[in-house]
Scaffold this motif. Structure first.
Motif: not given
Length: 533
Positions: A32-35, A38-41
């Protein structure tokens, strides 16, 4: 109680906000984090082998074969030197871990020993001190000569072999793409390899069976690097990336291999004019090729390519005809040693034997995670209930600080990409109990000051001020223990030490800074006549 400066509010709550944001990615699956933008941790805590599952291999390095190869190389060198000096001999061979020969003319003993000593280099330590000779040479009046590695020479060769093997293994394992593999030396001749997330040990063994490709190429000085980066590489050349921080990020080198890394016999860090340099030596074939190349290309750059990356591109200052040379530059002792290891890392210096192999399944790791979560939740609930029941309103403030302490620990572990193991979870559970120690000391001191008749403002200020020394002493001594565990421990012990040290730092912040700030804001708002503590 004096007014809280605005900058302090911003700093304290800003740190808490950063910790909260940094810890949030751990609530989501990696997919889920890959989507996310880019500026989010997106950094998460890496799970160790005992939590994520993976492969565990214990390798034994065959250092005996390296000693044998060194003596065989010396045998070849001495044979050529004695023939060149017209010194007769017989029976030159490696026997029982030593090189033996007998001179046909005992009167030539001194001349023979002088030729042999030319190959008996002095050993250097990492701080540049000169050590003993590499070989012990014994002779008798009848012309018999025995050459064996000295104790210092043997130790240096074993250490060099282990360092080279570690470097080659690390480069091989890193190609798997997993995070935080554990590759470390165990004992005198063993290497421990743990690869989290890798369920098939055969993949690891296949990678360790590969040999790093080392080659020497002339740099194409006529090529334009920008054009090559954009895809316009001259015919007969190729674009390779550089690992050398002192040079450009890319080089255009000739495709033809001028000297193969298979011809490299040795590379060692040395000192020349009190500066760290790296010496290297080829076998007879490589020496002839290297001599011809350096003779024909004085003033040009000669690229050393390892695994399709340039690790160094020194300039040829003069022809090098002896089969050995020196790479000089802005080296430190550490960087010179590292380059020497990389030069030797073209192939494993000794055979690796797998003496222990096991696979940790993901189910076992999941069970460990659940057990750790349950232990953490139980510890948190019991501590929170005790603080709320015993210190009432102030206990609730301590619980807020405790929750923020856990958030900060998780956030910091995520930011530094630490590897969390089961002992690391134990460190977090221990931190939960330790985190309220400072609050207990402060609240008890506030109670004493209240009973002594001080006003609420004076009791709070005195409680925080007087308890500070005991809090600092207790946490500093625990921090020293954590540092010692990290320095002298290995593997899971280091994981425990890291979480413990981070927990000490965050508990100091939450118990002293955050708690006092919350109590101050509460007091300025409610103005109680009696402190609920």
């Amino acid at each position: 109680m004096r007014r809280v400066p605005l900058w302090r509010l911003i700093v304290v709550f800003g740190i808490c906000a950063v910790g909260l944001i940094a810890s949030l990615p751990n609530l989501f699956p990696r997919a889920a984090l890959e989507d996310l933008p880019g500026w989010l941790p997106t950094r998460q805590i890496n799970l160790g082998l005992d939590l994520q599952g993976g492969s565990h291999l214990l390798l034994e390095v065959g250092v005996a074969s390296v000693v044998q190869e060194r003596l065989e190389t010396l045998e070849s060198d001495i044979r050529l030197a004695l023939r060149r000096a017209r010194i007769g001999y017989r029976g030159l061979e490696v026997r029982n871990g030593a090189l033996v020969l007998a001179l046909t003319e005992p009167g030539q003993l001194e001349a023979a020993l002088a030729e042999i000593q030319e190959f008996n280099t002095r050993l250097t330590t990492n701080i540049g001190a000169i050590g003993d000779r590499e070989f012990d040479v014994e002779s008798s009046a009848n012309g018999r000569i025995t050459i064996a590695l000295s104790q210092e020479g043997n130790d240096a060769l074993v250490l060099s072999t282990l360092s080279q093997s570690l470097e080659v293994v690390r480069r091989r394992i890193d190609e798997i793409g997993t995070r935080e593999p554990t590759i470390q030396r165990q004992g005198l001749d063993r290497i421990l390899v743990q690869v989290p997330g890798e369920q098939n040990p055969e993949n690891v063994k296949n990678l360790l069976g590969q040999t790093a490709k080392l080659s020497f190429h002339m740099v194409d000085l006529d090529a334009n690097i920008e054009d090559a980066i954009n895809g316009r590489v001259p015919a007969g050349s190729m674009l390779v990336e550089s690992l050398d921080d002192q040079g450009p990020s890319h080089y255009v080198v000739r495709s033809r291999v001028d000297v193969s890394g298979e011809n490299l016999v040795d590379a060692q860090p040395q000192f020349q004019d009190n500066q760290p340099v790296v010496s290297f030596r080829f076998d007879s074939v490589g020496a002839r090729q290297f001599g011809q190349i350096t003779q024909d290309n004085v003033g040009d750059l000669f690229a050393i390519v390892l695994d399709d990356n340039v690790i160094s591109a020194p300039r040829i200052r003069e022809p090098i005809l002896g089969g050995s040379g020196v790479i000089s530059g802005n080296f430190t002792v550490e960087s010179a040693n590292q380059l020497a290891i990389l030069l030797r890392a073209g192939a494993l210096p000794a055979p690796l034997t797998i003496i222990e192999e096991r696979t940790v399944g993901p189910d076992l790791g999941a069970d460990s995670i659940r057990a750790g979560e349950i232990a953490s939740i139980i510890a948190l609930v019991i501590v929170a209930l005790f603080m709320a029941a015993y210190y009432r309103t102030f206990g609730l403030f301590a619980n807020i600080a405790l929750l923020m302490n856990i958030v900060l620990i998780i956030g910091i572990l995520s930011l530094i990409q630490a590897t969390l193991t089961l002992p690391g979870i134990a460190g977090i559970v221990l931190t939960i109990g330790m985190a309220v120690d400072a609050n207990v000391l402060i609240f008890e001191r506030i109670r004493e000051e209240t009973r002594a008749g001080r006003t609420p403002i004076s009791a709070v200020e005195t409680g925080f001020g007087q308890a500070m020394r005991a809090i600092i002493d207790a946490n500093v001594t625990t921090l020293i223990a954590a540092i010692c565990l990290y320095q002298f421990g290995s593997g899971p012990i280091k994981g425990f030490a890291v979480t413990l040290a981070i927990g000490i730092a965050t508990s100091m912040f939450t118990a002293i800074v955050l708690s006092k700030l919350v109590i101050t804001l509460w007091y300025r708002r409610s103005r109680p006549k009696v402190l609920p503590v």
